[in-house]
Design a protein around this motif. Structure first.
Motif, PDB file in Angstrom:
ATOM      1  N   LEU A   3      -6.003  -3.099  -9.766  1.00  0.00           N
ATOM      2  CA  LEU A   3      -5.356  -4.211  -9.062  1.00  0.00           C
ATOM      3  C   LEU A   3      -4.413  -3.725  -7.965  1.00  0.00           C
ATOM      4  N   ASP A   4      -3.622  -2.724  -8.265  1.00  0.00           N
ATOM      5  CA  ASP A   4      -2.678  -2.244  -7.256  1.00  0.00           C
ATOM      6  C   ASP A   4      -3.382  -1.680  -6.026  1.00  0.00           C
ATOM      7  N   ALA A   7      -4.669  -4.616  -4.067  1.00  0.00           N
ATOM      8  CA  ALA A   7      -3.565  -5.260  -3.350  1.00  0.00           C
ATOM      9  C   ALA A   7      -3.175  -4.444  -2.116  1.00  0.00           C
ATOM     10  N   ALA A   8      -3.120  -3.127  -2.273  1.00  0.00           N
ATOM     11  CA  ALA A   8      -2.744  -2.276  -1.143  1.00  0.00           C
ATOM     12  C   ALA A   8      -3.755  -2.403  -0.010  1.00  0.00           C
ATOM     13  N   LEU A  10      -5.803  -5.011   0.521  1.00  0.00           N
ATOM     14  CA  LEU A  10      -5.705  -6.357   1.092  1.00  0.00           C
ATOM     15  C   LEU A  10      -4.496  -6.442   2.015  1.00  0.00           C
ATOM     16  N   GLU A  11      -3.411  -5.807   1.590  1.00  0.00           N
ATOM     17  CA  GLU A  11      -2.222  -5.818   2.436  1.00  0.00           C
ATOM     18  C   GLU A  11      -2.500  -5.110   3.757  1.00  0.00           C
ATOM     19  N   GLY A  14      -4.163  -7.341   5.844  1.00  0.00           N
ATOM     20  CA  GLY A  14      -3.439  -8.602   5.994  1.00  0.00           C
ATOM     21  C   GLY A  14      -2.444  -8.630   7.123  1.00  0.00           C
ATOM     22  N   GLU A  90     -12.979 -10.643  -9.842  1.00  0.00           N
ATOM     23  CA  GLU A  90     -11.780 -11.380 -10.244  1.00  0.00           C
ATOM     24  C   GLU A  90     -12.059 -12.867 -10.207  1.00  0.00           C
ATOM     25  N   CYS A  91     -12.751 -13.250  -9.158  1.00  0.00           N
ATOM     26  CA  CYS A  91     -13.004 -14.666  -8.919  1.00  0.00           C
ATOM     27  C   CYS A  91     -13.948 -15.239  -9.956  1.00  0.00           C
ATOM     28  N   SER A  96     -15.918 -18.856 -13.632  1.00  0.00           N
ATOM     29  CA  SER A  96     -15.225 -19.962 -12.984  1.00  0.00           C
ATOM     30  C   SER A  96     -15.829 -20.337 -11.639  1.00  0.00           C
TER      31      SER A  96
ATOM     32  N   LEU B  10      -5.184 -12.709   3.499  1.00  0.00           N
ATOM     33  CA  LEU B  10      -5.274 -11.369   2.932  1.00  0.00           C
ATOM     34  C   LEU B  10      -3.880 -10.841   2.630  1.00  0.00           C
ATOM     35  N   GLU B  11      -2.949 -11.132   3.522  1.00  0.00           N
ATOM     36  CA  GLU B  11      -1.581 -10.680   3.294  1.00  0.00           C
ATOM     37  C   GLU B  11      -1.018 -11.339   2.026  1.00  0.00           C
ATOM     38  N   LEU B  13      -2.601 -12.226  -0.554  1.00  0.00           N
ATOM     39  CA  LEU B  13      -3.190 -11.573  -1.735  1.00  0.00           C
ATOM     40  C   LEU B  13      -2.787 -10.103  -1.817  1.00  0.00           C
ATOM     41  N   GLY B  14      -2.239  -9.593  -0.741  1.00  0.00           N
ATOM     42  CA  GLY B  14      -1.967  -8.168  -0.654  1.00  0.00           C
ATOM     43  C   GLY B  14      -0.637  -7.738  -1.236  1.00  0.00           C
ATOM     44  N   ASN B  15      -0.277  -8.335  -2.336  1.00  0.00           N
ATOM     45  CA  ASN B  15       0.944  -7.944  -3.053  1.00  0.00           C
ATOM     46  C   ASN B  15       0.590  -7.985  -4.535  1.00  0.00           C
ATOM     47  N   PRO B  16       0.882  -6.925  -5.247  1.00  0.00           N
ATOM     48  CA  PRO B  16       0.427  -6.844  -6.638  1.00  0.00           C
ATOM     49  C   PRO B  16       0.835  -8.054  -7.470  1.00  0.00           C
ATOM     50  N   LEU B  19      -1.245 -10.981  -6.379  1.00  0.00           N
ATOM     51  CA  LEU B  19      -2.646 -10.829  -6.781  1.00  0.00           C
ATOM     52  C   LEU B  19      -2.783 -11.111  -8.278  1.00  0.00           C
ATOM     53  N   LYS B  20      -1.787 -10.709  -9.053  1.00  0.00           N
ATOM     54  CA  LYS B  20      -1.807 -11.013 -10.489  1.00  0.00           C
ATOM     55  C   LYS B  20      -1.716 -12.516 -10.712  1.00  0.00           C
ATOM     56  N   ARG B  23      -5.040 -13.972  -9.786  1.00  0.00           N
ATOM     57  CA  ARG B  23      -6.042 -13.643 -10.794  1.00  0.00           C
ATOM     58  C   ARG B  23      -5.871 -14.503 -12.041  1.00  0.00           C
ATOM     59  N   VAL B  26      -7.228 -17.865 -11.270  1.00  0.00           N
ATOM     60  CA  VAL B  26      -8.683 -17.874 -11.226  1.00  0.00           C
ATOM     61  C   VAL B  26      -9.233 -17.912 -12.644  1.00  0.00           C
TER      62      VAL B  26
END
Lengths: 106, 106
Positions: A3-4, A7-8, A10-11, A14, A90-91, A96, B10-11, B13-16, B19-20, B23, B26
């Motif tokens: 996940l991390d 996220a990195a 995506l950031e 982003g 994830e989705c 879902s 994206l931004e 979602l771009g943070n852990p 994103l958690k 998730r 979802v």
DNA sequence: ACGGTATTTCCAGAATTACAGAAATAAAGA
DNA sequence: TCTTTATTTCTGTAATTCTGGAAATACCGT
């Protein structure tokens, strides 16, 4: 992918400037695009571009190969595919949403 | 979807932490999950959670419906699908990678 | 209206990011 | 080696983000 890490990545994507950079590299295809050409195309300061490129390289979305004095940048398609795959997983973790098919690398 | 919108999403979602959150929503499926349950599950300060949720709501990735005093949050699957679709289009803009199939909404 | 629960807004501090000019480094060719 | 081109690192500033405590707000049941 953790996940991390997702996220990195995506950031990294982003940010409008970085997304434009990445898009340019994707569209440049396998031959990639030199930093200098990117700079001319996107019309941003070289130092700014360098920082953004570094962000993308650090998370693995972009790779660089040197050709003499010019550094050629390439989008890392495989990693992008992994990232999209992660998002899809994830989705769809619990049925879902409808299944999404990501192709194997040819 | 415009590039700036994609970047904003994206931004988001771009943070852990976010994103958690996303998730969790979802995985909660169509019934969603209340803010309070999210807070207990993720163990973060209510105000922090509220801020992150707002970021997700602003870009449209999360929607909220009120049920009495509790606010139920839902992942916006359609928008996520659009976002993934955008990424795929960018990625495959010039046949630079294999086609990716995103299903229509059932 | 009152009390209780759920959630947000206000506020502030620490940390990070974006940006770009100037200087430094890398590589190639004369 | 010296010069030129290409790119990065250094530096500083302004802006933004992340975090959470305290106070405010929203809604329900009585």
């Amino acid at each position: 992918m953790k996940l991390d890490d997702a996220a990195a990545r995506l950031e990294a994507l982003g940010n409008p400037t970085r997304l434009k950079i990445y898009r340019s590299l994707v569209r440049a295809g396998a031959e990639g695009m030199a930093v200098g050409r990117l700079q001319a195309k996107l019309d941003i300061a070289a130092s700014t571009l360098s920082h953004h490129l570094k962000s993308l390289v650090v998370v693995g979305l972009v790779t660089q190969t040197r050709d003499g004095t010019t550094l050629v940048c390439h989008a890392n398609y495989d990693l992008m595919r992994d990232l999209l795959g992660y998002m899809v997983e994830e989705c769809c973790a619990e049925g879902s949403c409808a299944p999404v098919v990501l192709p194997k690398v040819a």
